[in-house]
Write an enzyme that holds these catalytic residues in place. Structure first.
Site, PDB file in Angstrom:
ATOM      1  N   HIS B  58       1.144  -1.275  -0.339  1.00  0.00           N
ATOM      2  CA  HIS B  58       0.012   0.283  -0.336  1.00  0.00           C
ATOM      3  C   HIS B  58       0.782   1.243   0.086  1.00  0.00           C
ATOM      4  O   HIS B  58       1.651   1.696   0.569  1.00  0.00           O
ATOM      5  CB  HIS B  58      -0.727   0.448   1.147  1.00  0.00           C
ATOM      6  CG  HIS B  58      -2.029  -0.744   0.954  1.00  0.00           C
ATOM      7  ND1 HIS B  58      -2.918  -0.611   1.911  1.00  0.00           N
ATOM      8  CD2 HIS B  58      -2.294  -1.760  -0.093  1.00  0.00           C
ATOM      9  CE1 HIS B  58      -4.164  -1.980   1.622  1.00  0.00           C
ATOM     10  NE2 HIS B  58      -3.483  -2.733   0.963  1.00  0.00           N
ATOM     11  N   GLU B  60       0.412   4.037   1.464  1.00  0.00           N
ATOM     12  CA  GLU B  60       1.369   4.633   2.921  1.00  0.00           C
ATOM     13  C   GLU B  60       2.374   3.644   3.685  1.00  0.00           C
ATOM     14  O   GLU B  60       3.007   4.376   4.005  1.00  0.00           O
ATOM     15  CB  GLU B  60       0.079   4.367   3.822  1.00  0.00           C
ATOM     16  CG  GLU B  60      -1.272   4.862   3.621  1.00  0.00           C
ATOM     17  CD  GLU B  60      -2.058   3.946   3.193  1.00  0.00           C
ATOM     18  OE1 GLU B  60      -1.246   3.493   2.073  1.00  0.00           O
ATOM     19  OE2 GLU B  60      -3.520   4.320   3.453  1.00  0.00           O
ATOM     20  N   CYS B  88      -6.364   1.742   5.423  1.00  0.00           N
ATOM     21  CA  CYS B  88      -6.865  -0.070   6.045  1.00  0.00           C
ATOM     22  C   CYS B  88      -6.403   0.096   7.566  1.00  0.00           C
ATOM     23  O   CYS B  88      -5.525   0.781   7.925  1.00  0.00           O
ATOM     24  CB  CYS B  88      -6.632  -0.614   5.083  1.00  0.00           C
ATOM     25  SG  CYS B  88      -4.932  -1.351   5.054  1.00  0.00           S
ATOM     26  N   CYS B  91      -2.492  -0.415   7.507  1.00  0.00           N
ATOM     27  CA  CYS B  91      -1.327   1.459   7.226  1.00  0.00           C
ATOM     28  C   CYS B  91      -2.195   1.962   8.733  1.00  0.00           C
ATOM     29  O   CYS B  91      -1.084   2.618   9.486  1.00  0.00           O
ATOM     30  CB  CYS B  91      -1.672   1.827   6.184  1.00  0.00           C
ATOM     31  SG  CYS B  91      -1.638   0.604   4.442  1.00  0.00           S
TER      32      CYS B  91
END
Lengths: 159, 159
Positions: B58, B60, B88, B91
């Site tokens: 991801h 992040e 999410c 993260c």
């Protein structure tokens, strides 16, 4: 059948504990993780936050990434993840994203555990993947390893 | 003063949106993140789950890790993280572990958001670090980018 599964779980948790122990001897917080598929070891990793100055270097993250790379797949559907300590929110979320089939952990983490203690993210019905969880396998041994480590660190004035 | 902060937030969110847009053009889910400290860009990253076959790729995570490496520090105390979509659970947990000071995100994620939607992990009083959150900066633009992407993918029969 139950006994066979328990013995298999203990066998892999001993591998994770051995990885954790080696990390502790190298001044890293002793948490270890292994990923297993079809009765075979796919990946093993220790916590590496101190070593790598990586805030996200938890054992589970490193092991899951290594397993995905080895399988050449984003998803670890048929894999079991063994960890010596209950995963935190980051790692619990990663376990869902990687679609791990089964999570087996040793000691509970009442301060930051996200697989039963503060949250139960891998079994949240609102998320798009759910993970079977077995708790407490060799928990005493894993807990002792951590408390011995922090006791020694305090004696050294490091924590 | 409020207006100046809003303008600054919009400026950095536009950077994150630009990173997201480029990812979308390369067939990656268009989510972008930037890390800012002292009014300067430290790191920028797009979602890279498809590209790298990395279940944990991801935006992040990639941006936080790059920022920590750049600073040579495990902790990002004085840093702000701008993301085009609500983080999410993985993260959100990473944001706490990295001790990010401020999280600014654009669109809510009602399916998997862990910063106000399903959970609010960065502001959980039981955890050892708490993050200031600003929501909804350029949310329409970020939401449109995602819905256009998924509409185009469906038209191609990919999703």
């Amino acid at each position: 059948m139950k006994a066979a599964e328990y013995n298999e779980d203990c066998k892999w948790m001993r591998e994770a504990l051995e990885v954790a122990r080696q990390a502790g001897q190298a001044q890293e917080v002793p948490v270890g993780a292994v990923v297993v598929a079809d009765g075979k070891l796919l990946a093993a990793a220790a916590n590496a936050r101190q070593w790598g100055l990586d805030p996200l270097g938890h054992a589970e993250i490193i092991a899951l990434r290594a397993a995905a790379e080895k399988l050449g797949s984003r998803y670890l559907n048929a894999c079991s993840l063994y960890v010596t300590l209950e995963p935190c929110p980051m790692c619990a979320g990663a376990i869902v994203l990687a679609r791990v089939e089964r999570l087996i952990y040793a000691a509970d983490d009442p301060k930051a555990g996200a697989c039963g203690s503060l949250y139960n993210i891998p079994q949240d019905a609102r998320l798009n993947h759910h993970v079977a969880i077995t708790r407490g396998i060799l928990a005493d041994e894993a807990g002792q390893l951590l408390s011995d480590f922090f006791k020694a660190q305090r004696a050294l004035g490091k924590k």
